[in-house]
Scaffold this active site. Structure first.
Site, PDB file in Angstrom:
ATOM      1  CG  ASP A 187      -4.014   1.285  -3.972  1.00 60.77           C
ATOM      2  OD1 ASP A 187      -3.798   1.466  -2.753  1.00 60.77           O
ATOM      3  OD2 ASP A 187      -3.120   0.906  -4.745  1.00 60.77           O
ATOM      4  CD  GLU A 190      -3.682  -4.524   1.571  1.00 60.58           C
ATOM      5  OE1 GLU A 190      -2.569  -5.041   1.784  1.00 60.58           O
ATOM      6  OE2 GLU A 190      -4.732  -4.932   2.088  1.00 60.58           O
TER       7      GLU A 190
HETATM    8  C1  NOJ Z   1       1.247  -3.991   3.218  1.00 55.11           C
HETATM    9  C2  NOJ Z   1       0.473  -4.025   1.933  1.00 55.11           C
HETATM   10  O1  NOJ Z   1      -0.101  -5.241   1.738  1.00 55.11           O
HETATM   11  C3  NOJ Z   1       1.374  -3.618   0.813  1.00 55.11           C
HETATM   12  O2  NOJ Z   1       0.689  -3.675  -0.394  1.00 55.11           O
HETATM   13  C4  NOJ Z   1       1.834  -2.225   1.068  1.00 55.11           C
HETATM   14  O3  NOJ Z   1       2.713  -1.807   0.060  1.00 55.11           O
HETATM   15  C5  NOJ Z   1       2.518  -2.128   2.425  1.00 55.11           C
HETATM   16  N1  NOJ Z   1       1.682  -2.682   3.455  1.00 55.11           N
HETATM   17  C6  NOJ Z   1       2.881  -0.713   2.745  1.00 55.11           C
HETATM   18  O4  NOJ Z   1       1.745   0.070   2.914  1.00 55.11           O
HETATM   19  C1  NOJ Z   2      -0.007  -7.063  -0.701  1.00 51.71           C
HETATM   20  C2  NOJ Z   2      -0.764  -6.636  -1.892  1.00 51.71           C
HETATM   21  O1  NOJ Z   2      -0.455  -5.298  -2.154  1.00 51.71           O
HETATM   22  C3  NOJ Z   2      -2.244  -6.785  -1.692  1.00 51.71           C
HETATM   23  O2  NOJ Z   2      -2.919  -6.481  -2.880  1.00 51.71           O
HETATM   24  C4  NOJ Z   2      -2.581  -8.175  -1.264  1.00 51.71           C
HETATM   25  O3  NOJ Z   2      -3.957  -8.277  -1.010  1.00 51.71           O
HETATM   26  C5  NOJ Z   2      -1.786  -8.554  -0.042  1.00 51.71           C
HETATM   27  N1  NOJ Z   2      -0.382  -8.368  -0.266  1.00 51.71           N
HETATM   28  C6  NOJ Z   2      -2.004 -10.005   0.350  1.00 51.71           C
HETATM   29  O4  NOJ Z   2      -1.524 -10.837  -0.669  1.00 51.71           O
END
Ligand code: NOJ
Ligand code: NOJ
Length: 468
Positions: A187, A190
């Site tokens: 999703d 991530e």
């Molecule tokens: C980094 C991701 O960008 C973020 O969205 C996520 O919550 C954390 N890793 C933990 O998986």
């Molecule tokens: C974390 C977010 O969850 C993700 O959607 C995004 O792409 C990255 N940060 C980078 O901004």
């Protein structure tokens, strides 16, 4: 008496101006800082860093999703300001994107993030993610029409060939052949593998708009195929409705990843209406299922964050009522630095809810009527209960209110005001110099996580663009 009427009128005027002024000032900061994250020094021309932060968190990457969302704003902006610099930015982004499309890597076009040199990220990461190619195609489609209007050759963007060498068609081929194949797809946060509502929605929009472009450029076979896939996605979207819970679910066919997301309720569903809505009633802002989901989100996040106890903020020299700060999903544990919790409210999501309200009003104005559904009625009840909205007119589910009727005017004005209250909430937690972060600390309200997040600025620009 007269004095107090004048006083009241001035107060209302001052209040209105202060928020509008903040929005305009922030728009100019957002434009500057968003542009600063494109082709940053140390990155290839056309690369877009998620934020200029190298550690804690390390956001020094080109995320295809963030870039697509940001460059969609740049492209809109080009429609109102003709600027050689912005045009160059789109061209550089195009060339860089083409390099990514041919860079290979384990996940191919499902690669979520690249080094700013264009190399696929090879560390452990939740991949593939399949929203990126759709968002990238969408960021180019409007630009391609503009080039066509100027009589320019667009074959770099769309070439009607197979195999194709062009940007949009490469992404459309990928999306149309992969949207349903696997549930390993992660999703947008991530974290979760499965099939995701947001991803489906942006894929559908890319395919519908892509089909129209293909038709226009003499590629009818492709147009038909993209359209057909879009229709199958529309059918499939029906599965995401949870009649019992009364809202849309974000992920189906769960196949690993965070397993504490039990509500399956997520703000990315609301973002899907903004990024994937097409004004055709399919999970658009005014559709009843989307409204029910927005209502559920607002109910959920309100009590979750201590900063939501604050009801007003000073903007300029007036006190402004503010709405609630909203986060990703209630069980979130990402702090902006690590996943040890607690999760925080996010700037781009709160701006998104402002935009959601503005788009409701925009839709009603375009249609010259408001159809009162259960979801809308629930949203208005929330405005009364949580935000002190006053309704003197009565409204009934099932009725339609014509433009300029007292009910229409009152509903639209209150909805617009609620949108402004979300904007004022964003203003409260944005630094005085206009700097935005990814998140706001749930207890203190100060910026937390990635500073100058490209997406936070793009979300502000989009909300401001939709303000009525
Ligand atoms: C980094 C991701 O960008 C973020 O969205 C996520 O919550 C954390 N890793 C933990 O998986
Ligand atoms: C974390 C977010 O969850 C993700 O959607 C995004 O792409 C990255 N940060 C980078 O901004």
């Amino acid at each position: 008496m007269l004095f107090s009427i004048i006083y009241l009128a001035t107060l209302v005027l001052a209040t209105t101006n202060d928020l509008s002024q903040w929005i305009d000032q922030e728009t100019s900061v957002a434009q500057t800082r968003l542009l600063a994250n494109i082709s940053p020094s140390g990155g290839a021309p056309g690369s877009v860093t998620a934020a200029q932060s190298h550690t804690n968190p390390d956001y020094w990457y080109h995320w295809v999703r963030d870039a697509g969302i940001a460059l969609t704003e740049v492209s809109h902006w080009l429609n109102t300001t003709s600027s050689a610099n912005l045009d160059k930015t789109m061209q550089d982004y195009s060339h860089f994107s083409r390099a990514l499309q041919t860079a290979g890597g384990t996940y191919g076009l499902g690669t979520a993030k690249y080094l700013l040199t264009g190399t696929p990220y090879t560390g452990p990461w939740c991949m593939p993610q399949r929203d990126g190619p759709a968002l990238r195609a969408l960021s180019f489609i409007g630009y391609a029409y503009r080039l066509l209007q100027e009589g320019k050759d667009v074959s770099e963007w769309y070439d009607s060939k197979l195999p194709t060498q062009s940007l949009i068609k490469t992404d459309l081929e990928y999306v149309s052949h992969n949207w349903q194949v696997d549930d390993m797809n992660c999703d947008i946060w991530e974290e979760v593998r499965g099939h995701h509502f947001y991803t489906r929605m942006v894929q559908r929009k890319a395919l519908v708009e892509g089909a129209q472009l293909a038709q226009r450029l003499g590629d009818p076979g492709a147009a038909q195929w993209y359209q057909q896939q879009a229709e199958e996605i529309t059918q499939d979207l029906g599965r995401f409705w949870d009649a019992q819970a009364g809202h849309l679910r974000t992920t189906l066919d769960f196949n690993g990843g965070v397993n504490y997301k039990t509500s399956n309720l997520d703000s990315q569903i609301m973002l899907a209406a903004l990024h994937g809505g097409m004004d055709d009633g399919v999970y658009t802002v005014e559709s009843d299922r989307m409204l029910a989901t927005a209502v559920a989100l607002i109910d959920t996040f309100g009590p979750l964050y201590p900063i939501n106890k604050v009801k007003s903020t000073t903007i300029g020299n007036a006190e402004w009522p503010i709405a609630w700060a909203l986060g990703r999903y209630p069980e979130d544990k990402y702090t902006g630095y690590n996943s040890n919790g607690p999760g925080n409210p996010w700037s781009l999501i709160t701006s998104g809810m402002a935009e959601y309200h503005y788009r409701l009003v925009g839709t009603w104005n375009r249609r010259s009527e408001i159809k009162m559904t259960q979801g809308l009625s629930d949203l208005l009840e929330q405005m009364k209960a949580y935000y002190g909205a006053v309704f003197n007119q009565s409204y009934t589910v099932g009725s339609t209110y014509q433009k300029n009727s007292p009910a229409f005017n009152e509903i639209a004005a209150n909805t617009e005001k609620a949108g402004d209250m979300y904007m004022a909430r964003v203003a409260r937690h944005t630094d005085a110099n206009g700097q935005m972060f990814e998140e706001w600390n749930l207890n203190t309200g100060y910026g937390q996580g990635a500073p100058d997040l490209t997406w936070s600025y793009a979300a502000h620009l989009s909300a401001a663009r939709h303000r009525v």
